[in-house]
Write a protein that holds these residues in place. Structure first.
Motif, PDB file in Angstrom:
ATOM      1  N   PRO A 122      32.252 -69.709  -9.761  1.00 25.25           N
ATOM      2  CA  PRO A 122      33.057 -68.581 -10.236  1.00 25.25           C
ATOM      3  C   PRO A 122      34.114 -69.081 -11.212  1.00 25.25           C
ATOM      4  CG  PRO A 122      32.857 -68.571  -7.836  1.00 25.25           C
ATOM      5  CD  PRO A 122      32.357 -69.900  -8.305  1.00 25.25           C
ATOM      6  N   SER A 123      34.353 -68.312 -12.259  1.00 21.97           N
ATOM      7  CA  SER A 123      35.335 -68.725 -13.262  1.00 21.97           C
ATOM      8  C   SER A 123      36.774 -68.526 -12.795  1.00 21.97           C
ATOM      9  CB  SER A 123      35.093 -67.959 -14.573  1.00 21.97           C
ATOM     10  OG  SER A 123      33.824 -68.279 -15.102  1.00 21.97           O
ATOM     11  N   GLN A 124      36.973 -67.625 -11.828  1.00 24.26           N
ATOM     12  CA  GLN A 124      38.290 -67.397 -11.236  1.00 24.26           C
ATOM     13  C   GLN A 124      38.138 -67.214  -9.730  1.00 24.26           C
ATOM     14  OE1 GLN A 124      39.175 -64.065 -14.285  1.00 24.26           O
ATOM     15  NE2 GLN A 124      41.204 -64.793 -13.706  1.00 24.26           N
ATOM     16  N   PRO A 125      39.178 -67.522  -8.959  1.00 19.40           N
ATOM     17  CA  PRO A 125      39.098 -67.300  -7.507  1.00 19.40           C
ATOM     18  C   PRO A 125      38.762 -65.845  -7.198  1.00 19.40           C
ATOM     19  CG  PRO A 125      41.024 -68.607  -8.057  1.00 19.40           C
ATOM     20  CD  PRO A 125      40.462 -68.124  -9.361  1.00 19.40           C
ATOM     21  N   ALA A 126      37.852 -65.641  -6.275  1.00 17.07           N
ATOM     22  CA  ALA A 126      37.383 -64.294  -5.970  1.00 17.07           C
ATOM     23  C   ALA A 126      38.504 -63.383  -5.466  1.00 17.07           C
ATOM     24  CB  ALA A 126      36.265 -64.356  -4.940  1.00 17.07           C
ATOM     25  N   ALA A 127      39.388 -63.901  -4.607  1.00 15.31           N
ATOM     26  CA  ALA A 127      40.471 -63.070  -4.087  1.00 15.31           C
ATOM     27  C   ALA A 127      41.359 -62.560  -5.222  1.00 15.31           C
ATOM     28  CB  ALA A 127      41.294 -63.858  -3.065  1.00 15.31           C
ATOM     29  N   GLN A 128      41.527 -63.388  -6.242  1.00 22.11           N
ATOM     30  CA  GLN A 128      42.320 -62.984  -7.405  1.00 22.11           C
ATOM     31  C   GLN A 128      41.633 -61.842  -8.150  1.00 22.11           C
ATOM     32  OE1 GLN A 128      43.343 -66.259 -10.016  1.00 22.11           O
ATOM     33  NE2 GLN A 128      43.638 -64.906 -11.763  1.00 22.11           N
ATOM     34  N   ILE A 129      40.324 -61.939  -8.323  1.00 20.07           N
ATOM     35  CA  ILE A 129      39.567 -60.881  -8.994  1.00 20.07           C
ATOM     36  C   ILE A 129      39.597 -59.600  -8.168  1.00 20.07           C
ATOM     37  CG2 ILE A 129      37.261 -60.171  -9.754  1.00 20.07           C
ATOM     38  CD1 ILE A 129      38.620 -62.198 -11.572  1.00 20.07           C
ATOM     39  N   TYR A 130      39.396 -59.715  -6.878  1.00 19.11           N
ATOM     40  CA  TYR A 130      39.449 -58.549  -5.996  1.00 19.11           C
ATOM     41  C   TYR A 130      40.769 -57.806  -6.182  1.00 19.11           C
ATOM     42  CZ  TYR A 130      35.335 -59.428  -3.002  1.00 19.11           C
ATOM     43  OH  TYR A 130      34.066 -59.560  -2.503  1.00 19.11           O
ATOM     44  N   ASP A 144      46.045 -63.882  -0.383  1.00 17.94           N
ATOM     45  CA  ASP A 144      45.849 -64.537   0.913  1.00 17.94           C
ATOM     46  C   ASP A 144      45.326 -63.553   1.958  1.00 17.94           C
ATOM     47  OD1 ASP A 144      46.651 -66.969  -0.068  1.00 17.94           O
ATOM     48  OD2 ASP A 144      48.716 -66.800   0.665  1.00 17.94           O
ATOM     49  N   GLU A 145      45.868 -62.337   1.943  1.00 16.55           N
ATOM     50  CA  GLU A 145      45.401 -61.320   2.892  1.00 16.55           C
ATOM     51  C   GLU A 145      43.955 -60.938   2.616  1.00 16.55           C
ATOM     52  OE1 GLU A 145      49.208 -58.614   4.144  1.00 16.55           O
ATOM     53  OE2 GLU A 145      48.595 -58.537   2.030  1.00 16.55           O
ATOM     54  N   ILE A 146      43.606 -60.802   1.343  1.00 14.94           N
ATOM     55  CA  ILE A 146      42.231 -60.460   0.975  1.00 14.94           C
ATOM     56  C   ILE A 146      41.276 -61.563   1.418  1.00 14.94           C
ATOM     57  CG2 ILE A 146      40.661 -60.173  -0.988  1.00 14.94           C
ATOM     58  CD1 ILE A 146      42.937 -58.703  -2.421  1.00 14.94           C
ATOM     59  N   ALA A 180      37.816 -56.124   3.149  1.00 16.98           N
ATOM     60  CA  ALA A 180      38.669 -57.159   2.568  1.00 16.98           C
ATOM     61  C   ALA A 180      39.875 -56.567   1.856  1.00 16.98           C
ATOM     62  CB  ALA A 180      37.871 -58.020   1.603  1.00 16.98           C
ATOM     63  N   THR A 181      39.692 -55.378   1.258  1.00 18.00           N
ATOM     64  CA  THR A 181      40.749 -54.811   0.414  1.00 18.00           C
ATOM     65  C   THR A 181      41.354 -53.526   0.961  1.00 18.00           C
ATOM     66  OG1 THR A 181      39.173 -53.509  -0.870  1.00 18.00           O
ATOM     67  CG2 THR A 181      39.601 -55.761  -1.611  1.00 18.00           C
ATOM     68  N   GLY A 182      40.686 -52.893   1.927  1.00 18.21           N
ATOM     69  CA  GLY A 182      41.155 -51.613   2.448  1.00 18.21           C
ATOM     70  C   GLY A 182      40.875 -50.452   1.513  1.00 18.21           C
ATOM     71  N   CYS A 183      40.093 -50.683   0.464  1.00 19.21           N
ATOM     72  CA  CYS A 183      39.804 -49.641  -0.523  1.00 19.21           C
ATOM     73  C   CYS A 183      38.341 -49.207  -0.414  1.00 19.21           C
ATOM     74  CB  CYS A 183      40.077 -50.156  -1.932  1.00 19.21           C
ATOM     75  SG  CYS A 183      39.735 -48.956  -3.242  1.00 19.21           S
ATOM     76  N   SER A 184      38.129 -47.908  -0.266  1.00 26.63           N
ATOM     77  CA  SER A 184      36.768 -47.373  -0.133  1.00 26.63           C
ATOM     78  C   SER A 184      36.334 -46.599  -1.383  1.00 26.63           C
ATOM     79  CB  SER A 184      36.683 -46.467   1.097  1.00 26.63           C
ATOM     80  OG  SER A 184      37.621 -45.399   0.997  1.00 26.63           O
ATOM     81  N   ASP A 185      37.103 -46.691  -2.436  1.00 33.82           N
ATOM     82  CA  ASP A 185      36.777 -45.989  -3.677  1.00 33.82           C
ATOM     83  C   ASP A 185      35.493 -46.575  -4.273  1.00 33.82           C
ATOM     84  OD1 ASP A 185      36.677 -45.062  -6.388  1.00 33.82           O
ATOM     85  OD2 ASP A 185      38.839 -44.672  -6.311  1.00 33.82           O
ATOM     86  N   SER A 186      34.470 -45.758  -4.436  1.00 33.55           N
ATOM     87  CA  SER A 186      33.183 -46.234  -4.937  1.00 33.55           C
ATOM     88  C   SER A 186      33.298 -46.770  -6.364  1.00 33.55           C
ATOM     89  CB  SER A 186      32.142 -45.121  -4.874  1.00 33.55           C
ATOM     90  OG  SER A 186      32.522 -44.027  -5.684  1.00 33.55           O
ATOM     91  N   ARG A 187      34.237 -46.228  -7.150  1.00 33.64           N
ATOM     92  CA  ARG A 187      34.407 -46.703  -8.520  1.00 33.64           C
ATOM     93  C   ARG A 187      34.896 -48.156  -8.540  1.00 33.64           C
ATOM     94  NH1 ARG A 187      38.600 -42.499 -10.617  1.00 33.64           N
ATOM     95  NH2 ARG A 187      39.364 -43.031  -8.511  1.00 33.64           N
ATOM     96  N   TYR A 188      35.778 -48.471  -7.595  1.00 35.03           N
ATOM     97  CA  TYR A 188      36.267 -49.847  -7.474  1.00 35.03           C
ATOM     98  C   TYR A 188      35.128 -50.789  -7.109  1.00 35.03           C
ATOM     99  CZ  TYR A 188      38.523 -53.881  -5.205  1.00 35.03           C
ATOM    100  OH  TYR A 188      38.903 -55.147  -4.836  1.00 35.03           O
ATOM    101  N   PHE A 189      34.343 -50.399  -6.125  1.00 34.61           N
ATOM    102  CA  PHE A 189      33.239 -51.261  -5.706  1.00 34.61           C
ATOM    103  C   PHE A 189      32.258 -51.499  -6.852  1.00 34.61           C
ATOM    104  CE2 PHE A 189      28.830 -51.608  -4.353  1.00 34.61           C
ATOM    105  CZ  PHE A 189      28.891 -52.817  -3.669  1.00 34.61           C
ATOM    106  N   GLU A 190      31.893 -50.455  -7.568  1.00 36.48           N
ATOM    107  CA  GLU A 190      30.911 -50.595  -8.639  1.00 36.48           C
ATOM    108  C   GLU A 190      31.432 -51.484  -9.762  1.00 36.48           C
ATOM    109  OE1 GLU A 190      27.792 -49.798  -8.747  1.00 36.48           O
ATOM    110  OE2 GLU A 190      27.876 -48.893  -6.735  1.00 36.48           O
ATOM    111  N   GLU A 191      32.709 -51.360 -10.084  1.00 36.99           N
ATOM    112  CA  GLU A 191      33.271 -52.211 -11.139  1.00 36.99           C
ATOM    113  C   GLU A 191      33.258 -53.678 -10.709  1.00 36.99           C
ATOM    114  OE1 GLU A 191      37.389 -52.789 -13.773  1.00 36.99           O
ATOM    115  OE2 GLU A 191      37.047 -50.915 -12.648  1.00 36.99           O
ATOM    116  N   LEU A 192      33.635 -53.902  -9.455  1.00 38.30           N
ATOM    117  CA  LEU A 192      33.650 -55.261  -8.916  1.00 38.30           C
ATOM    118  C   LEU A 192      32.238 -55.831  -8.827  1.00 38.30           C
ATOM    119  CD1 LEU A 192      35.782 -57.255  -7.804  1.00 38.30           C
ATOM    120  CD2 LEU A 192      35.347 -56.302  -5.524  1.00 38.30           C
ATOM    121  N   TYR A 193      31.322 -55.026  -8.357  1.00 41.14           N
ATOM    122  CA  TYR A 193      29.923 -55.444  -8.195  1.00 41.14           C
ATOM    123  C   TYR A 193      29.311 -55.813  -9.539  1.00 41.14           C
ATOM    124  CZ  TYR A 193      25.061 -55.218  -6.538  1.00 41.14           C
ATOM    125  OH  TYR A 193      23.749 -55.507  -6.225  1.00 41.14           O
ATOM    126  N   GLU A 194      29.520 -54.993 -10.542  1.00 40.77           N
ATOM    127  CA  GLU A 194      28.948 -55.251 -11.861  1.00 40.77           C
ATOM    128  C   GLU A 194      29.598 -56.450 -12.544  1.00 40.77           C
ATOM    129  OE1 GLU A 194      26.266 -53.981 -13.116  1.00 40.77           O
ATOM    130  OE2 GLU A 194      26.039 -52.735 -11.318  1.00 40.77           O
TER     131      GLU A 194
END
Length: 321
Positions: A122-130, A144-146, A180-194
């Motif tokens: 990964p080019s950046q730490p995943a928790a940072q991207i999340y 750290d919490e993530i 991991a994030t407490g967020c269930s917004d599908s738009r967030y997941f899709e952006e992260l996934y892609e």
């Protein structure tokens, strides 16, 4: 702690899986994920399946016993001087020389390579991207919490399917991201996934990899990627312009087996048209990569310990780059 089965000395013993490695979390939603299985059922889901795996492994192992017996016979007939040299720390060098005598100057006919942590990083730490992507969707946890919540979510039993990485693995990753994030917004997941399908998210671990793999293929060594990953791996390798380096890809989501299950290594060898004893696997996870490959009958080198670059891998195989 989770239990998996590994084969040593002709028998299966139960090993306690350690906590997630740092390189594992780095993979995060990137598909490779932490190099740890959810439960023993991911490798052998029923007593009948476990018994069949034992039988299959036994059959595979018989194929290399002849070679081992020849090796032991050669050792027994070695001169006293040679034996002393071997006992003095030259065992690996001697064994490599022995294998080259079998394969026309090469130690192996095929090289299997792990993806996340070995071939790509990964080019950046995943928790940072999340966190960075999640800020506009209301994610307020610290990195750290993530990380902590991610580790907890990833280790939970996954009852929906036998494997976590089935097809695109969206259900599994939705569960992980939401917890991991407490967020269930599908738009967030899709952006992260892609995001984790793009070359922006990843880079090739070794800058000389392409040149080394080209030299290996010219020398007649066949190459394959063996990875616990979902169906994004192929488009990811295409985005990184490295898919053409390999003759085959054995992706857990496609072959329906995850490391350390030896089936995924057998599939890779089948794709390449070689026997397991003809191949060496290189990966950064001792349990999934080293134990798994050896259970399948392959040789195995730990990335970062046995070898530190693909040039070193090629040199050990017997190919000058």
């Amino acid at each position: 702690m989770i239990s998996v089965f590994t084969r040593r000395g002709g028998r299966f013993i139960e090993e306690a899986a350690a906590a997630l490695s740092v390189s594992a979390m780095a993979a995060a939603i990137g598909g490779g994920g932490p190099q740890v299985s959810a439960s023993a059922s991911e490798c052998w889901s029923t007593p009948q399946a476990l018994q069949q795996q034992k039988i299959d492994i036994s059959r595979r192992r018989r194929g290399i016993e002849g070679g081992r017996r020849r090796c032991l016979s050669t050792i027994a007939s070695a001169s006293t001087t040679e034996t002393k040299e071997m006992s003095g720390g030259g065992e690996q060098e001697w064994y490599d020389k022995y294998r080259r005598s079998l394969y026309g100057g090469l130690t192996h006919k095929a090289l299997l390579v792990d993806a996340v942590g070995t071939l790509v990083l990964p080019s950046q730490p995943a928790a940072q991207i999340y966190r960075n992507i999640g800020l506009k969707y209301g994610v307020c946890y610290s990195e750290d919490e993530i990380l902590s919540r991610y580790r907890w979510a990833y280790q939970q039993p996954w009852p929906n399917t036998r494997l976590r990485f089935m097809d695109d693995a969206r259900p599994f990753w939705q569960f992980v991201v939401q917890n991991a994030t407490g967020c269930s917004d599908s738009r967030y997941f899709e952006e992260l996934y892609e995001y984790y399908t793009t070359d922006q998210a990843w880079h090739i671990c070794d800058p000389e990899a392409g040149k080394v793999f080209e030299a290996l293929r010219r020398a007649g060594v066949k190459l394959a990627v063996v990875s616990n990953f979902d169906t994004r791996l192929r488009p990811l390798l295409q985005a990184l312009k490295c898919e053409h380096w390999f003759d085959a890809l054995a992706v857990s989501a496609e072959v329906e087996a995850e490391k350390p299950n030896p089936t995924i290594f057998w599939k890779a060898c089948e794709f390449l048209g070689v026997e397991p004893e003809d191949a060496v696997h290189v990966g950064d996870d001792r349990r999934n990569d080293i134990w798994g490959a050896r259970d399948a009958g392959c040789d195995a080198w730990l990335w970062g310990a046995d070898v530190h670059s693909f040039k070193e891998v090629a040199q050990r195989i017997g190919v000058v780059v």
